[in-house]
Design an enzyme around this catalytic site. Structure first.
Site, PDB file in Angstrom:
ATOM      1  N   LEU A   1      81.477  -6.907  34.384  1.00 41.22           N
ATOM      2  CA  LEU A   1      81.931  -5.514  34.317  1.00 41.22           C
ATOM      3  C   LEU A   1      81.219  -4.661  35.342  1.00 41.22           C
ATOM      4  CD1 LEU A   1      81.991  -4.948  30.466  1.00 41.22           C
ATOM      5  CD2 LEU A   1      83.962  -4.914  31.976  1.00 41.22           C
TER       6      LEU A   1
ATOM      7  N   GLY B   1      70.320  -5.327  35.734  1.00 42.06           N
ATOM      8  CA  GLY B   1      70.940  -6.614  35.460  1.00 42.06           C
ATOM      9  C   GLY B   1      72.446  -6.546  35.562  1.00 42.06           C
TER      10      GLY B   1
ATOM     11  N   ASP C   1      67.226   8.180  30.726  1.00 43.11           N
ATOM     12  CA  ASP C   1      68.156   7.928  31.820  1.00 43.11           C
ATOM     13  C   ASP C   1      69.535   8.486  31.484  1.00 43.11           C
ATOM     14  OD1 ASP C   1      68.810   7.128  34.333  1.00 43.11           O
ATOM     15  OD2 ASP C   1      69.071   5.012  33.840  1.00 43.11           O
TER      16      ASP C   1
END
Ligand SMILES: *[C@@H]1O[C@H](CO)[C@@H](O)[C@H](O)[C@H]1NC(C)=O
Ligand SMILES: *[C@@H]1O[C@H](CO)[C@@H](O)[C@H](O)[C@H]1NC(C)=O
Ligand SMILES: *[C@@H]1O[C@H](CO)[C@@H](O)[C@H](O)[C@H]1NC(C)=O
Ligand SMILES: *[C@@H]1O[C@H](CO)[C@@H](O)[C@H](O)[C@H]1NC(C)=O
Ligand SMILES: *[C@@H]1O[C@H](CO)[C@@H](O)[C@H](O)[C@H]1NC(C)=O
Length: 658
Positions: A340, A346, A463
C-alpha cells in the site's frame, strides 16, 4: 460431560419466528439492519458484512404484570476468526420500539451522542466479545448488565457455577455453540439474576453469574418491547438468536425439541464452483506426478520459512500475537502487488485473513535489538487497548526474525493527504465537501482529546499530519500510526527523547527543547486544520512569495479581514462562512509559536462544538504574541452575552496542567 440431572429432556423453545407465548405477544417481528431469517428458521442478527449491526424487535409490546419476571433465550455466536470476536450481542428492554440510529461500535444499541444518557431508558444484558477499555470492559468474553449505556453496571466473565460442587466453569461466547441466557427479576426483592449456561441444561444453574440488587421497575414496565441486537467490527461474526422462552409456565410447553441445534460454520467466500472443479481436474490430471514430489519439498521450505520462535518475554503479549504464517498468507507472501505504501518506518501491505474476508493492513518494520523490541511491544500492548471510533485499531503484532509486523484494520479510503493537494497527481480524486472536511477535523480532534485527556495515560501522538489521518469506509477520520507515540503516565513530566516527527509539523519549542508534549500535538493539529480548509500544503513553492507559507498567508488575509478567501474555492460558500472562519482562526491559534496560548484539546473540542467561543480580540492576541515571541500572557475572562463562555487566555484553560 454435563451432570445427568441437567441433560436435556425437553427444552421448551418457542421459536422466535413463530410466537412467544399467546398471552405475551403475537410474535410479529421487526428486523432492522443486517438481521434476517435463514433457511433453518434461525434469526441471524448479523451477516458477513463488516461494521454493521442488526436488530430484532417484537412488534407488539410485551405485557407483564408487576410479577416476577423471567426471560430466557438461546443464542450462539459463530465468529469468522476462531480466537477473535467481533463486537457482541445484547438482549434489551425498551419502552419504545423506535430505537435511535445506533453505531456498530455501540452494539447497535447506542451511538456516540446518546451513549450513557438516562433518556435512553434502556436495560440491556450484553454478551460482549470485545474488550473496550473505553467502556471499562473486564475482558473479551463477558456478560454484563447495562443501563442506558455501554458501561456495564455489573459484569462477569462468561461461565457458570456448577450446581454440584459450586466451582466456576468457563464458557466461551464465541465457541459457536448454542448457549442459554436466563434472567429472573423479583419485584419484591428488587433483584435481577442473570445466568449463562450451555443450552443442554434444561434448568439454569442455581447460583447466578450476576445478581444485581436494584429497583428496575422503571425499565421492566408493564408494557415494554424487547429485542436483540448484535454488531460486527472489522472481524465478522454471525450472531444467532435461536429462541425465546419463559420458564414461568413449564407445564405448558408449546413446542418441544429434543436436541440442541448445531450452528453452521461461518460462511466461506463463495467461488464459482464450476471453475474450481475444472481447475482442480486439470491440475490433478496434468501435473499430479509433479505435485506429489513437489509437495514434500515446498512444505519443507514453507515450514522453515514461517517457523515461529516465541521468546519467553513475549508470552505476556500473546493475546495480540499473530502467527507469521497467517500474515504471510494474508498478504500472499508480502507481494509487491499488496504494497500500500512505504515510508521511513517501513512498508505497509494490504491483506486478507485466511478463511475470512477480514481486511487488514500489515505494517512491517525492522528493529534492531531485542531490548528495543521489548519496549516496542510494551507500547503495542497499550496501543492495542485503545478503543475509539476515531483511532485506527491495532489488532495485533507479529515478530519474525528481525522484523516486526503490526496488524491494523484496513482503511479503504486511504489517507487524508491524498484528498488535499489539488495540484497533485490526484486530479481526478474527488474533492471533499465542507461538511466532510469539518467532520474530519472534529473526528481528529476527538481522537486527540481521547489520547491526551480521556485515556488513563497521556498519549502524545508526535506525528500528526494528513498522511496519518486515515479514512474508513464511511469517510470517518481515524488517527493512525502510533509508531512514534510515547506514553507517559499521567502527572509525569515527559522525558526528553530523540527528535522525531515530520518537517513542517514540528512545534518550535520542540526543536528548542526536544521535548514532546500535548502542546506539540496541538500545534501540528492546528496546521492540519488549516490544510484541510485550504486544500493545500503548508509550504507551496509554486505560489506567490507571500502565499508560500500557509500560516503566514492566512494571517495576512485575516489582518485584512479576508481570511475566508484562504479556503479552497470549491467549499467557499456563504453558508459555510461561519464554520470555515472559525476553523481558520482556531487553526492559527493552535499552530501558534507561543506554546502557552494554544488551547488544550478539551478547549478545542468545545470550540468546535460551539460551546466555547473565541474571544473577539483574538487577532490582537495572536499578533501581539507573534511580535513579542514571548510565551507568557494572561488575560481576563471575556464572558459572552449569550452566557456561552469564551476562551480566555488565563492559565486555567491552558494545557500546562497535563
Ligand atoms: C447483510 O446485511 C446488509 C445490511 O446491513 C445487507 O445490505 C447485505 O445485503 C446483507 N448481506 C448478505 C450477504 O445477506
Ligand atoms: C418472586 O420471587 C421471589 C424470589 O425469587 C419469591 O420470594 C416471591 O415469592 C416471588 N413472588 C411471586 C409473586 O411469585
Ligand atoms: C444518535 O441518536 C440520537 C437519538 O438518541 C439521534 O438524535 C442522533 O442523530 C444519533 N446520532 C448519530 C450520529 O447517529
Ligand atoms: C477460565 O478463564 C480464566 C480467565 O480467562 C482463566 O484464568 C482460567 O484459567 C480459566 N479456567 C479454566 C478452568 O479454563
Ligand atoms: C438470585 O440468586 C440468589 C442466589 O442464588 C437467590 O438467593 C435469589 O433468590 C435469586 N433472586 C431471584 C430474583 O431469583
Amino acid at each position: 460431560m454435563f451432570s445427568e440431572l441437567k441433560v436435556l429432556q425437553t427444552i421448551l423453545v418457542l421459536f422466535f419466528t413463530l410466537s412467544l407465548s399467546t398471552n405475551h405477544s403475537n410474535g410479529k417481528l421487526v428486523l432492522e439492519g443486517s438481521a434476517s431469517f435463514d433457511t433453518s428458521g434461525f434469526t441471524l442478527l448479523t451477516n458477513t458484512t463488516k461494521h454493521s449491526y442488526g436488530r430484532v424487535l417484537n412488534q407488539e409490546s410485551l405485557y407483564w404484570k408487576n410479577d416476577n419476571f423471567s426471560f430466557d433465550f438461546l443464542f450462539g455466536i459463530v465468529p469468522e476468526h476462531k480466537h477473535s470476536g467481533s463486537q457482541g450481542m445484547a438482549l434489551f428492554f425498551s419502552p419504545t420500539r423506535n430505537l435511535p440510529v445506533a453505531s456498530s461500535e455501540y452494539l447497535g444499541l447506542f451511538n456516540a451522542t446518546n451513549n450513557g444518557k438516562t433518556s435512553n431508558n434502556l436495560l440491556a444484558i450484553e454478551l460482549d466479545i470485545q474488550k473496550d477499555e473505553e467502556f471499562g470492559d473486564i475482558d473479551d468474553n463477558h456478560v454484563g448488565i447495562n443501563i442506558n449505556g455501554m458501561r456495564s453496571v455489573l459484569s462477569a466473565s462468561a461461565g457458570y457455577y456448577d450446581d454440584e460442587d459450586g466451582s466456576f466453569k468457563n464458557l466461551s461466547l464465541i465457541s459457536g455453540k448454542v448457549m442459554r441466557l436466563s434472567l429472573v427479576y423479583s419485584f419484591l426483592h428488587k433483584q435481577l439474576n442473570v445466568t449463562l449456561s450451555p443450552a443442554e441444561f434444561s434448568v439454569p444453574p442455581l447460583k447466578p453469574l450476576l445478581s444485581l440488587n436494584r429497583d428496575l421497575s422503571s425499565y421492566i414496565l408493564e408494557d415494554m418491547y424487547y429485542g436483540f441486537t448484535a454488531s460486527t467490527g472489522s472481524i465478522g461474526a454471525i450472531h444467532y438468536m435461536l429462541g425465546v422462552f419463559t420458564t414461568n409456565d413449564p407445564e405448558n410447553p408449546l413446542w418441544e425439541f429434543n436436541s440442541v441445534p448445531i450452528l453452521p460454520p461461518y460462511p466461506k467466500k463463495s467461488y464459482d464452483k464450476a471453475k474450481i472443479v475444472l481447475a482442480v481436474c486439470l491440475t490433478l490430471s496434468v501435473i499430479a506426478a509433479f505435485v506429489a514430489s513437489w509437495i514434500g519439498f515446498v512444505f519443507y521450505l514453507r515450514h522453515k520459512k514461517v517457523k515461529e520462535v516465541i521468546e519467553e518475554w513475549e508470552i505476556e503479549y500473546a493475546p495480540h500475537r499473530f502467527a507469521y504464517k497467517e500474515l504471510f498468507n494474508a498478504t500472499k507472501g508480502f507481494k509487491e502487488k499488496k504494497l500500500l505504501g512505504s515510508g521511513g518506518f517501513g512498508q505497509v501491505y494490504r491483506g486478507t485473513l485466511s478463511g475470512s474476508d477480514a481486511e487488514i493492513a500489515v505494517k512491517r518494520t525492522s528493529h534492531g535489538s531485542s531490548q528495543g523490541k521489548r519496549e516496542f511491544l510494551a507500547e503495542i500492548s497499550t496501543i492495542g487497548r485503545l478503543r475509539h471510533p476515531n483511532i485506527v485499531r491495532l489488532l495485533g503484532y507479529c515478530r519474525h526474525k528481525d522484523d516486526l509486523f503490526l496488524v491494523y484494520d484496513f482503511m479503504p479510503n486511504g489517507s487524508l493527504d491524498k484528498y488535499l493537494n489539488g495540484s497533485d497527481t490526484n486530479e481526478n480524486q474527488e474533492r471533499l465537501s465542507w461538511d466532510q472536511r469539518f467532520k474530519i477535523i472534529r473526528d481528529v480532534a476527538s481522537a486527540l482529546f481521547y489520547l491526551h485527556q480521556e485515556w488513563v495515560q497521556v498519549i502524545i501522538h508526535r506525528d500528526i499530519k494528513p498522511a496519518n489521518v486515515l479514512l474508513d469506509h464511511e469517510m470517518n477520520a481515524r488517527l493512525g500510526d502510533f509508531g512514534l507515540a510515547k506514553m507517559y503516565d499521567q502527572g509525569f513530566d515527559p522525558q526528553t527523547t530523540k527528535l522525531a516527527g515530520t518537517f513542517g509539523y514540528i512545534a518550535p519549542e520542540f526543536l528548542r527543547t526536544g521535548r514532546a508534549t500535548t502542546n506539540t500535538d496541538v500545534y501540528a493539529f492546528g496546521l492540519v486544520m488549516l490544510e484541510v480548509v485550504c486544500g493545500r500544503r503548508l509550504i507551496e513553492r509554486s505560489e506567490a512569495k507571500n502565499e508560500e507559507v500557509l500560516v503566514d498567508w492566512i494571517l495576512e488575509l485575516w489582518v485584512e479581514g479576508k481570511n475566508f478567501n484562504a479556503a479552497e474555492e470549491s467549499i467557499r460558500q456563504e453558508h459555510n462562512r461561519g464554520e470555515i472562519e472559525l476553523v481558520l482562526k482556531l487553526g492559527v491559534l493552535c499552530s501558534h509559536q507561543a506554546e502557552s496560548i494554544r488551547p488544550d484539546m478539551s478547549a478545542v473540542m468545545r470550540i468546535l462544538n460551539g460551546v466555547l467561543q473565541l474571544p473577539d480580540n483574538l487577532l490582537d492576541v495572536v499578533l501581539a504574541e507573534r511580535l513579542r515571541g514571548r510565551p507568557e500572557i494572561s488575560m481576563e475572562v471575556l464572558l459572552d452575552v449569550n452566557s456561552i463562555s469564551t476562551l480566555s487566555f488565563t492559565h486555567s484553560f491552558m494545557s500546562h496542567g497535563r
